[in-house]
Design a protein around this motif. Structure first.
Motif, PDB file in Angstrom:
ATOM      1  N   THR A 113       0.857  -0.691  -0.057  1.00  8.76           N
ATOM      2  CA  THR A 113       0.111  -0.124   0.032  1.00  8.76           C
ATOM      3  C   THR A 113       0.659   1.397   0.241  1.00  8.76           C
ATOM      4  OG1 THR A 113       0.040  -0.058   2.565  1.00  8.76           O
ATOM      5  CG2 THR A 113      -2.151  -1.608   1.420  1.00  8.76           C
ATOM      6  N   GLU A 114       2.543   1.057   0.127  1.00 10.47           N
ATOM      7  CA  GLU A 114       2.842   2.234   0.265  1.00 10.47           C
ATOM      8  C   GLU A 114       3.878   2.803  -0.749  1.00 10.47           C
ATOM      9  OE1 GLU A 114       2.151   3.576   4.820  1.00 10.47           O
ATOM     10  OE2 GLU A 114       3.105   1.968   4.996  1.00 10.47           O
ATOM     11  N   PHE A 115       4.120   1.258  -1.197  1.00 12.56           N
ATOM     12  CA  PHE A 115       5.452   1.629  -2.292  1.00 12.56           C
ATOM     13  C   PHE A 115       6.003   2.254  -2.575  1.00 12.56           C
ATOM     14  CE2 PHE A 115       8.348   0.097  -5.904  1.00 12.56           C
ATOM     15  CZ  PHE A 115       9.591  -0.286  -5.451  1.00 12.56           C
ATOM     16  N   GLU A 116       5.025   3.338  -3.526  1.00 18.06           N
ATOM     17  CA  GLU A 116       5.087   4.460  -4.623  1.00 18.06           C
ATOM     18  C   GLU A 116       5.776   5.720  -3.634  1.00 18.06           C
ATOM     19  OE1 GLU A 116       1.495   4.894  -2.211  1.00 18.06           O
ATOM     20  OE2 GLU A 116       2.093   3.474  -3.824  1.00 18.06           O
ATOM     21  N   GLN A 117       5.685   5.294  -2.134  1.00 16.95           N
ATOM     22  CA  GLN A 117       6.517   6.801  -0.983  1.00 16.95           C
ATOM     23  C   GLN A 117       8.226   5.895  -0.826  1.00 16.95           C
ATOM     24  OE1 GLN A 117       3.748   7.174   2.602  1.00 16.95           O
ATOM     25  NE2 GLN A 117       2.186   6.282   1.578  1.00 16.95           N
ATOM     26  N   LEU A 118       8.448   5.654  -1.622  1.00 15.91           N
ATOM     27  CA  LEU A 118       9.579   5.266  -1.585  1.00 15.91           C
ATOM     28  C   LEU A 118      10.844   5.782  -1.761  1.00 15.91           C
ATOM     29  CD1 LEU A 118      11.444   2.457   0.048  1.00 15.91           C
ATOM     30  CD2 LEU A 118      11.380   1.102  -2.185  1.00 15.91           C
ATOM     31  N   PRO A 119      10.643   5.707  -2.385  1.00 18.54           N
ATOM     32  CA  PRO A 119      11.762   6.945  -2.692  1.00 18.54           C
ATOM     33  C   PRO A 119      11.850   8.247  -1.969  1.00 18.54           C
ATOM     34  CG  PRO A 119      10.999   6.611  -4.985  1.00 18.54           C
ATOM     35  CD  PRO A 119       9.704   5.521  -3.948  1.00 18.54           C
ATOM     36  N   ALA A 120      10.852   9.204  -1.655  1.00 17.29           N
ATOM     37  CA  ALA A 120      10.934  10.160  -0.999  1.00 17.29           C
ATOM     38  C   ALA A 120      11.316   9.573   0.211  1.00 17.29           C
ATOM     39  CB  ALA A 120       9.427  10.565  -0.909  1.00 17.29           C
ATOM     40  N   ALA A 121      10.710   8.681   1.069  1.00 20.72           N
ATOM     41  CA  ALA A 121      11.228   8.349   1.905  1.00 20.72           C
ATOM     42  C   ALA A 121      12.493   7.614   1.983  1.00 20.72           C
ATOM     43  CB  ALA A 121      10.663   6.841   2.864  1.00 20.72           C
ATOM     44  N   VAL A 122      13.164   7.459   1.028  1.00 25.27           N
ATOM     45  CA  VAL A 122      14.881   7.195   1.511  1.00 25.27           C
ATOM     46  C   VAL A 122      14.997   8.221   1.274  1.00 25.27           C
ATOM     47  CG1 VAL A 122      16.774   6.312  -0.142  1.00 25.27           C
ATOM     48  CG2 VAL A 122      14.878   4.043   0.065  1.00 25.27           C
ATOM     49  N   ALA A 123      15.409   8.982   0.530  1.00 25.43           N
ATOM     50  CA  ALA A 123      15.891  10.488   0.571  1.00 25.43           C
ATOM     51  C   ALA A 123      15.549  10.786   1.901  1.00 25.43           C
ATOM     52  CB  ALA A 123      14.842  11.096  -0.146  1.00 25.43           C
ATOM     53  N   ALA A 124      13.991  11.021   2.177  1.00 25.95           N
ATOM     54  CA  ALA A 124      14.532  11.608   3.557  1.00 25.95           C
ATOM     55  C   ALA A 124      15.955  11.103   5.262  1.00 25.95           C
ATOM     56  CB  ALA A 124      13.175  11.747   4.052  1.00 25.95           C
ATOM     57  N   ALA A 125      15.148   9.469   4.932  1.00 26.05           N
ATOM     58  CA  ALA A 125      16.391   8.671   5.538  1.00 26.05           C
ATOM     59  C   ALA A 125      17.658   9.141   5.536  1.00 26.05           C
ATOM     60  CB  ALA A 125      16.216   7.326   5.788  1.00 26.05           C
ATOM     61  N   SER A 126      18.164   9.591   4.631  1.00 27.83           N
ATOM     62  CA  SER A 126      19.966  10.225   3.948  1.00 27.83           C
ATOM     63  C   SER A 126      20.072  10.581   5.523  1.00 27.83           C
ATOM     64  CB  SER A 126      19.979  10.071   3.060  1.00 27.83           C
ATOM     65  OG  SER A 126      20.872  10.796   2.808  1.00 27.83           O
ATOM     66  N   PRO A 127      21.410  10.178   6.463  1.00 25.66           N
ATOM     67  CA  PRO A 127      21.637  11.542   7.263  1.00 25.66           C
ATOM     68  C   PRO A 127      22.726  12.744   6.601  1.00 25.66           C
ATOM     69  CG  PRO A 127      22.599   9.276   7.654  1.00 25.66           C
ATOM     70  CD  PRO A 127      21.890   9.130   6.009  1.00 25.66           C
ATOM     71  N   THR A 128      23.306  12.257   5.528  1.00 23.98           N
ATOM     72  CA  THR A 128      24.142  12.739   4.397  1.00 23.98           C
ATOM     73  C   THR A 128      23.469  13.744   3.355  1.00 23.98           C
ATOM     74  OG1 THR A 128      24.534  10.987   3.724  1.00 23.98           O
ATOM     75  CG2 THR A 128      26.056  10.907   5.316  1.00 23.98           C
ATOM     76  N   HIS A 129      22.380  13.494   2.884  1.00 22.51           N
ATOM     77  CA  HIS A 129      21.982  14.077   1.583  1.00 22.51           C
ATOM     78  C   HIS A 129      20.855  14.697   1.981  1.00 22.51           C
ATOM     79  CE1 HIS A 129      24.729  11.544  -0.367  1.00 22.51           C
ATOM     80  NE2 HIS A 129      24.591  12.204  -1.852  1.00 22.51           N
ATOM     81  N   HIS A 130      20.757  16.192   2.343  1.00 18.49           N
ATOM     82  CA  HIS A 130      19.216  17.124   2.389  1.00 18.49           C
ATOM     83  C   HIS A 130      19.035  17.946   1.951  1.00 18.49           C
ATOM     84  CE1 HIS A 130      17.909  14.430   5.272  1.00 18.49           C
ATOM     85  NE2 HIS A 130      19.132  14.389   6.193  1.00 18.49           N
TER      86      HIS A 130
END
Length: 130
Positions: A113-130
């Motif tokens: 149900t939430e697969f399409e949110q994955l790229p945004a979640a990955v970007a938000a989870a990065s401790p070094t890229h913001h």
């Protein structure tokens, strides 16, 4: 508009025991200009790959061949890696979500149900890229 050098791409490791799902996840991330630097299907392979490749973010399944994603999360945290984790699982019940987030996962998504949110979640989870 200037293109970014390849080295600025977000580096992602896929900890998932299903090859078709790894392919689907990789395609979704590469389409968003993220680089999949490694993948594994067992806890041991994932831990070794993450510690060797130092990805920015790990996309982590709860169920791995011969073990769990929690083993991977704990081992990487114990090694002191500054890596973000996003859990992507078919088992997205509240107790699992709570457990993984309390252990340090930045996000938890349901594969169905939430697969399409994955790229945004990955970007938000990065401790070094913001």
């Amino acid at each position: 508009m200037q293109s970014q050098p390849a080295s600025s791409q977000l580096k992602v490791f896929l900890a998932e025991d299903s090859a078709p799902i790894r392919q689907r996840v990789a395609a979704a991330l590469v389409a968003r200009d993220m680089e999949v630097v490694g993948e594994g299907g067992t806890p041991a392979a994932c831990i070794a790959g993450i510690l060797e490749l130092h990805p920015d973010v790990v996309v982590l399944d709860i169920h791995l061949q011969g073990g769990t994603g929690l083993q991977v999360l704990r081992a990487v945290r114990a090694a002191g890696e500054n890596t973000g984790f996003v859990v992507l699982s078919n088992t997205a019940d509240a107790p699992y979500r709570k457990r993984y987030v309390s252990e340090g996962a930045a996000g938890f998504l349901d594969k169905l149900t939430e697969f399409e949110q994955l790229p945004a979640a990955v970007a938000a989870a990065s401790p070094t890229h913001h």
